[in-house]
Design a protein around this motif. Structure first.
Motif, PDB file in Angstrom:
ATOM      1  N   VAL A  76      -5.073  -0.309  -1.968  1.00  0.00           N
ATOM      2  CA  VAL A  76      -5.006   0.148  -0.592  1.00  0.00           C
ATOM      3  C   VAL A  76      -5.953  -0.651   0.291  1.00  0.00           C
ATOM      4  O   VAL A  76      -5.607  -1.053   1.411  1.00  0.00           O
ATOM      5  CB  VAL A  76      -5.323   1.659  -0.523  1.00  0.00           C
ATOM      6  CG1 VAL A  76      -5.603   2.102   0.895  1.00  0.00           C
ATOM      7  CG2 VAL A  76      -4.163   2.461  -1.098  1.00  0.00           C
TER       8      VAL A  76
ATOM      9  N   ASN B 204      -4.535  -2.702   3.324  1.00  0.00           N
ATOM     10  CA  ASN B 204      -4.934  -2.439   4.700  1.00  0.00           C
ATOM     11  C   ASN B 204      -5.203  -3.728   5.440  1.00  0.00           C
ATOM     12  O   ASN B 204      -4.859  -3.873   6.609  1.00  0.00           O
ATOM     13  CB  ASN B 204      -6.190  -1.570   4.725  1.00  0.00           C
ATOM     14  CG  ASN B 204      -5.823  -0.122   4.926  1.00  0.00           C
ATOM     15  OD1 ASN B 204      -4.787   0.176   5.506  1.00  0.00           O
ATOM     16  ND2 ASN B 204      -6.646   0.771   4.436  1.00  0.00           N
TER      17      ASN B 204
ATOM     18  N   GLU C  22       0.241   0.657   5.779  1.00  0.00           N
ATOM     19  CA  GLU C  22      -0.235   1.955   6.231  1.00  0.00           C
ATOM     20  C   GLU C  22      -0.353   2.945   5.095  1.00  0.00           C
ATOM     21  O   GLU C  22       0.502   2.996   4.224  1.00  0.00           O
ATOM     22  CB  GLU C  22       0.759   2.528   7.234  1.00  0.00           C
ATOM     23  CG  GLU C  22       0.362   2.288   8.654  1.00  0.00           C
ATOM     24  CD  GLU C  22       1.420   2.795   9.593  1.00  0.00           C
ATOM     25  OE1 GLU C  22       2.015   3.849   9.299  1.00  0.00           O
ATOM     26  OE2 GLU C  22       1.657   2.111  10.600  1.00  0.00           O
ATOM     27  N   LEU C  23      -1.394   3.748   5.156  1.00  0.00           N
ATOM     28  CA  LEU C  23      -1.621   4.748   4.116  1.00  0.00           C
ATOM     29  C   LEU C  23      -1.466   6.139   4.706  1.00  0.00           C
ATOM     30  O   LEU C  23      -1.981   6.420   5.778  1.00  0.00           O
ATOM     31  CB  LEU C  23      -3.038   4.585   3.556  1.00  0.00           C
ATOM     32  CG  LEU C  23      -3.498   5.674   2.583  1.00  0.00           C
ATOM     33  CD1 LEU C  23      -2.763   5.553   1.258  1.00  0.00           C
ATOM     34  CD2 LEU C  23      -4.996   5.587   2.354  1.00  0.00           C
TER      35      LEU C  23
ATOM     36  N   LEU D 266      -0.303  10.050  -2.249  1.00  0.00           N
ATOM     37  CA  LEU D 266      -0.689   8.866  -1.496  1.00  0.00           C
ATOM     38  C   LEU D 266       0.557   8.036  -1.277  1.00  0.00           C
ATOM     39  O   LEU D 266       1.298   7.746  -2.214  1.00  0.00           O
ATOM     40  CB  LEU D 266      -1.707   8.034  -2.290  1.00  0.00           C
ATOM     41  CG  LEU D 266      -3.046   8.683  -2.614  1.00  0.00           C
ATOM     42  CD1 LEU D 266      -3.889   7.733  -3.432  1.00  0.00           C
ATOM     43  CD2 LEU D 266      -3.757   9.060  -1.328  1.00  0.00           C
ATOM     44  N   ASP D 267       0.791   7.683  -0.046  1.00  0.00           N
ATOM     45  CA  ASP D 267       1.964   6.878   0.276  1.00  0.00           C
ATOM     46  C   ASP D 267       1.453   5.678   1.050  1.00  0.00           C
ATOM     47  O   ASP D 267       0.876   5.808   2.125  1.00  0.00           O
ATOM     48  CB  ASP D 267       2.920   7.702   1.130  1.00  0.00           C
ATOM     49  CG  ASP D 267       4.240   6.983   1.341  1.00  0.00           C
ATOM     50  OD1 ASP D 267       4.234   5.737   1.398  1.00  0.00           O
ATOM     51  OD2 ASP D 267       5.267   7.668   1.467  1.00  0.00           O
ATOM     52  N   PHE D 268       1.696   4.532   0.479  1.00  0.00           N
ATOM     53  CA  PHE D 268       1.120   3.329   1.026  1.00  0.00           C
ATOM     54  C   PHE D 268       2.245   2.337   1.246  1.00  0.00           C
ATOM     55  O   PHE D 268       2.846   1.851   0.298  1.00  0.00           O
ATOM     56  CB  PHE D 268       0.093   2.816   0.010  1.00  0.00           C
ATOM     57  CG  PHE D 268      -0.679   1.662   0.491  1.00  0.00           C
ATOM     58  CD1 PHE D 268      -1.471   1.764   1.612  1.00  0.00           C
ATOM     59  CD2 PHE D 268      -0.638   0.461  -0.186  1.00  0.00           C
ATOM     60  CE1 PHE D 268      -2.192   0.688   2.058  1.00  0.00           C
ATOM     61  CE2 PHE D 268      -1.365  -0.623   0.248  1.00  0.00           C
ATOM     62  CZ  PHE D 268      -2.145  -0.511   1.384  1.00  0.00           C
TER      63      PHE D 268
END
Lengths: 264, 420
Positions: B25, B29, B34-35, B70-72
């Motif tokens: 992540v 970034n 986007e997280l 968590l969605d990244f």
């Protein structure tokens, strides 16, 4: 003198909103075109506030994509992505709207990675628990109602046609609807729904109209159930027209994997 | 209970994975991805009302659970992780499990998902013909939220989308069985009750045992049409006596099927069918391996009035090579019928601007006479907090019937969740 007559004639031509010659059905058809069919397609970020009679607020936030297939009044496809509340985040919802029959609807539930087709009638079902029905969101066939122009009146200083629409079949839970249609933009500024015993039941008001890409758009609206005291306020936070949505977007693939660029 | 099936403990795996995620992540970034972080805290209890469990306890389920999602995502890559941490009041045990953890790659005409993922297809409502992916029946029967019915598989999935048809191809190298109710918390029928030693033999992880599932689908003038294929194993074990022991094993299975769904009669009509090719017992002469079967379901659902929907399903299972089955059935074993069928009904009513949901689901077997009734009320106190109260009531049939054997396992359950 001839010049004067010509000017009057041109003015009349340029003002289709004048009541000369325009029928109630034509007014409602133009209103539907302006209200529910503007642009070839559309993307909006919507915030819905469901407000109970005691003032308790529930929030729904979603991105809605809409594409027209054919002329105004014809087929449309909708794609909805829920951002909030948390228990429905990531859910997507797809509707194929047809002019003469019930919609086809699909719902995707991310926790089960499952697509479910839903049997539902659009005419009476509430959209996500709000005071709006599916039909309020995606429209009702013009010819399902008989329309009469009852008067002309102004709303907030804007001249309106007032049209009474009576359902031909008893397929909805109101007996008739009065619509105040802006003579210039043809947007509905106010609607009153009367229940089956003839009492006022729901009131729609357009509270903010903005020009977006040259298209007058109702960016804030409210539906109030005057009998229960519950109301729903809808704000379009972002609106864009003609963004080039492809047909392929409205398929099971993207229902399960909503494309980030369209739902952001 | 299902915990991630690895030699490391769940908790250590969880820490390891999330350490890795933080690194990814942080890197992502910097690349403009986007997280989003979501999850819930949950209470879930299920109380046995007919009698105490075989192990003497009174609860089928009692836990506090937290979940982090968590969605990244970037434009064509997505990393998704869903992990649970929970305290089990019955076993007095804290543990963790990775429910899903996968990477998506999305392109114009295909996408790929690699990792632990939940896969669902087919039209049945709690009836699965072509959805041969693993399920947790213990979770369902003890009143856990419905999403826990599905177990993730460690798999590779490719979606292909040419214009004329869409396809999902799933390759599963690691076998994952269904999770069946355990004998400590559930009263169950065991035909080999004298064999106390049990030995479970799962298919080994090797190329020959790699499972393949395929679905081809498209919408043809308003009708959703799908064709399915699966090659792998039964996920519910068969039992074979060996000396004084009981060997649990998973026979080879292929399934060929199709489904259709479209509007008709003011509602929605579904039809799904599948042929279960029991590859280890095509002749039907091995009494310890299920015979080949044909299964089908017909469903109809309709909204009768505002916020009130009724859905019906008829499900039939026909056993092939029935006379061979009867001829080789060991004496003393209860025999199955050639044709078994059941009806389900689901009634869903929404009230108070859809914040209160009353639902009723029941299985009722016409051939066996056994049933499962599941009434439930769910209320959303706010946008973040909901509570569900329900019951699982079993009965009817014989002590060996699929649902009748659960007769002594009726339970009342509570689910409460705070989502963020």
């Amino acid at each position: 003198m001839r010049k004067y007559i010509l000017i009057v004639f041109i003015v009349l031509l340029l003002c289709p909103g004048l009541s000369f010659g325009i029928t109630a059905r034509e007014i409602m058809a133009k209103s539907q075109e302006a209200f529910l069919y503007p642009g070839k397609d559309m993307k909006i970020r919507v915030e819905m506030r469901l407000i109970s009679s005691s003032g308790k607020v529930r929030l729904r936030e979603l991105t809605m994509l809409r594409k027209n297939f054919g002329p105004p009044g014809g087929q449309q496809k909708y794609f909805i992505y829920f951002h909030r509340p948390a228990d429905v985040k990531g859910m997507t919802f797809m509707v194929y709207k047809y002019p003469q029959r019930d919609d086809d609807r699909w719902l995707f539930i991310p926790a089960l990675n499952m697509v479910r087709r839903i049997a539902a009638r659009d005419k009476t079902s509430s959209f996500v628990g709000s005071d709006f029905t599916y039909e309020d969101v995606s429209g009702r066939d013009i010819d399902d109602d008989r329309h009469d122009l009852v008067k002309e009146e102004s709303v907030d200083g804007r001249d309106c046609f007032v049209v009474k629409s009576i359902p031909k079949k008893q397929d909805v839970n109101y007996s008739y609807k009065l619509s105040w249609i802006d003579k210039e933009s043809f947007l509905p500024l106010k609607e009153e729904y009367y229940d089956l015993s003839g009492n006022l039941y729901r009131v729609f008001t357009a509270e903010e109209i903005k020009d977006i890409q040259g298209i007058p758009t109702v960016t804030k609206r409210r539906m109030r159930n005057v009998q229960s005291g519950h109301q729903t306020e809808v704000v379009f936070k972002e609106v864009s027209y003609d963004i080039g949505l492809t047909d392929r977007l409205f398929t099971e693939r993207f229902l399960k994997m909503p494309p980030r660029r369209w739902i952001k | 209970m299902y915990v991630c099936r690895t030699p490391l403990t769940g908790l250590r795996i969880l820490i390891l994975i999330h350490g890795l995620l933080i690194i990814i992540v942080t890197w992502g970034n910097a690349q403009g991805a986007e997280l989003s972080v979501n999850g819930f805290l949950q209470l879930n209890y299920s109380y046995s009302v007919s009698e105490s469990n075989p192990d003497g306890g009174d609860f089928k389920w009692a836990e506090q659970r937290g979940q982090i999602k968590l969605d990244f995502s970037s434009s064509n890559l997505r990393l998704f992780s869903k992990a649970d941490l929970y305290y089990d009041n019955i076993d007095r045990d804290t543990d963790a499990s990775v429910r899903e953890l996968y990477l998506d790659f999305v392109s114009d005409y295909y996408d790929i998902r690699v990792g632990r993922q939940i896969i669902t297809w087919g039209l049945g409502d709690l009836i699965f013909i072509n959805d041969t992916f693993p399920k947790d029946y213990e979770a369902y029967f003890s009143g856990r939220p419905l999403e826990y019915l599905k177990i993730g598989v460690d798999a590779f999935k490719a979606g292909l989308y040419p214009d004329f048809v869409s396809a999902d191809l799933v390759i599963i190298p690691f076998f994952e069985p269904n999770n069946m109710p355990g004998q400590d918390r559930f009263w169950l029928y065991n035909p080999m009750s004298t064999a106390t030693d049990r030995d479970e033999q799962e298919p080994a992880t090797k190329v020959d045992n790699t499972e393949i599932a395929l679905r081809l689908y498209r919408n043809i003038s308003g009708v959703d049409v799908s064709v399915y294929f699966y090659r792998g194993f039964f996920r519910t074990p068969s039992a074979r006596p060996e000396d004084l022991r009981q060997i649990l094993f998973y026979p080879e299975l292929s399934v060929y099927g199709f489904s259709l769904q479209g509007r008709a009669a003011e509602g929605l009509v579904s039809l799904e069918a599948g042929f279960y090719d029991s590859r280890q017992d095509r002749s039907g002469t091995d009494p310890f391996v299920p015979n080949s079967q044909s299964r089908f379901l017909i469903g109809y659902q309709r909204q009768l009035w505002e916020d009130f929907t009724v859905a019906l399903q008829y499900y039939g299972i026909y056993m092939h090579r029935y006379s061979e089955y009867l001829a080789t059935l060991p004496t003393g074993m209860p025999s199955q019928r050639r044709y078994r069928d059941l009806l389900t009904i689901r009634i869903t009513a929404l009230f108070m601007h859809q914040t209160l949901k009353a639902s009723y689901f029941s299985f009722w077997s016409l051939s066996e006479g056994d049933y499962l009734l599941n009434p439930e009320f769910r209320y959303s106190f706010s946008d973040n907090v909901w509570l569900a109260l329900g019951a699982m009531i079993f009965g009817g049939g014989q002590q060996w019937s699929p649902l009748g054997q659960f007769d002594r396992n009726d339970n009342l359950y509570l689910q409460m969740r705070y989502e963020f």
